[in-house]
Design an enzyme around this catalytic site. Sequence first.
Site, mmCIF file in Angstrom:
data_model
loop_
_atom_site.group_PDB
_atom_site.id
_atom_site.type_symbol
_atom_site.label_atom_id
_atom_site.label_comp_id
_atom_site.label_asym_id
_atom_site.label_seq_id
_atom_site.Cartn_x
_atom_site.Cartn_y
_atom_site.Cartn_z
ATOM 1 N N GLU A 1 0.800 -1.229 0.000
ATOM 2 C CA GLU A 1 0.000 0.000 0.000
ATOM 3 C C GLU A 1 0.834 1.282 0.000
ATOM 4 O O GLU A 1 0.791 2.052 0.983
ATOM 5 C CB GLU A 1 -0.950 -0.003 1.205
ATOM 6 N N GLU B 1 -5.388 -8.714 1.140
ATOM 7 C CA GLU B 1 -5.951 -8.417 2.459
ATOM 8 C C GLU B 1 -7.444 -8.171 2.302
ATOM 9 O O GLU B 1 -7.875 -7.493 1.361
ATOM 10 C CB GLU B 1 -5.362 -7.139 3.089
HETATM 11 C C1 FCB Z 1 -4.242 -2.123 5.696
HETATM 12 C C2 FCB Z 1 -2.839 -2.443 6.144
HETATM 13 C C3 FCB Z 1 -2.773 -3.484 7.237
HETATM 14 C C4 FCB Z 1 -3.899 -3.346 8.242
HETATM 15 C C5 FCB Z 1 -5.230 -3.217 7.531
HETATM 16 C C6 FCB Z 1 -6.399 -3.098 8.453
HETATM 17 O O1 FCB Z 1 -4.266 -0.842 5.168
HETATM 18 O O2 FCB Z 1 -2.074 -2.933 5.065
HETATM 19 O O3 FCB Z 1 -1.503 -3.401 7.829
HETATM 20 O O4 FCB Z 1 -3.640 -2.330 9.096
HETATM 21 O O5 FCB Z 1 -5.212 -2.111 6.675
#
Ligand code: FCB
Length: 472
Positions: A186, A370
């Site tokens: 990110e 994620e």
């Molecule tokens: C993302 C991050 C991760 C975590 C999630 C909830 O932006 O990559 O580390 O904090 O959010």
Amino acid sequence: MTRENASGNTDDYCNILGLEEDSPLLREDFIFGVATAAFQIEGASDVDGRVPCIWDTFCAEPGRVANGDDGSRACESYRRWEQDLGLVQDLGVDAYRFSIAWPRVITDLHGTVNQLAMDHYRRQLDFLNERGIKPFVTLYHWDLPQYLQERGGWLNRDTAYAFAHYADVVSQAFGDRVFSYGTLNEPWCSAFLGYLYGIHAPGIRDRKQAYQAAHHLLLAHGLAVPKIRVNAPAADVGIVLNISPSDPLENSLADRNACLLADMENRDLFLQPLLEGCYPEPVLNRHPESAPLVLPGDMALISAELDFLGLNYYTRNRVGAADNDAGYVTPPYDGADATDMGWEIFPQGLTRTLRHLARHPRTPALYVTENGMASADRLEVDDQGKGVVNDNARVRYLQRHLQAAEVALASGVKLRGYFAWSLLDNFEWAEGYNKRFGLYYVDYATQQRTPKASALALKALMQLRRKSLTKQ
Ligand code: FCB
């Protein structure tokens, strides 16, 4: 849904994640995993020669992180790594996405390698490979060594070269023991939350600096890719972006145009350089004074071919037109279906984003790297005196997002895998330990881990898949 008193027997959870046995997500080659990041779980911030990183500094500044929390202890995973990898194994997933801590591995400006840290991560990789669990390694999940911040951090072009050295060291040592290398997690967050909104380390508020940081982050990625390819020819190389699609607050032309602006700044400023080797013109035209310094050759490096693009998906943005510098606002969500982070639950946005990405001819294979939600989970004790956490809302969230991923896959998107965030409750950046994203509940006082209903549901899904694969 889960039974009232989760007994821990996964039969209770059979198929509650709602996938049919013939779901394309349950094919043998679709990868299921769980994800974590070093700073969020490791603790041991001064053990085995680790040096401080920007998040140690940020946490020490009053008012930056909820409750004054920091990462010095976290989930103690640096010490408890074997136990935690055991949890991954117990879930029965195919892969584990975790990050290597740059401030453990390279400890000074000269690029000195810390063998103790390398041994630590080698042991983790061996553990995973011996058990057939694919290691997905993230090289940068926000823990920039403080000695680099002292020289300007991501505003200094040299930081990109320092990252390439670090990537070279790691990939030379670990080579194809790693199934997949993700360079950056990110970069939008590093650049925008860190340098424009000031809510992540290093806590700066300046658009010009944010754009320059974004360019140096992308350059760091571009410089690292060829090194990893030489050192680990069989491994996949890619990058992970966070993308939240935008929808207008009101169906007005002004709000619809604001969405275009928001998507261009938050998504295309990162995606377009990677896929097309240029920055989106409308963004640079709107903020000419903030255009980053780009040197000849940079964009060719940044747009080198990738094996995968990781998508971190949590929610969508509601965007309205505004008479401010950005030209838009994204007010906090006030609906009832928000997670404990205040983020709207919007699974359709996952299908939409995957389809959007898949439309570009240069998009490589996609992973959801994620996906998950924060909820105010409570540890309870069942009739047999066993700890249980009934996180039914998370089970439902995962179910709906898996189905959204399934829809994308069925419509031809090259989606190769899905990772739940996160294996454990952990340090949630500016929110500290308040927000719980884990499949396993962590009691921070005792460091005890307890599987939540969501962990048991994922485990049951993996069992269901094994059963249906052996039938074929
Ligand atoms: C993302 C991050 C991760 C975590 C999630 C909830 O932006 O990559 O580390 O904090 O959010």
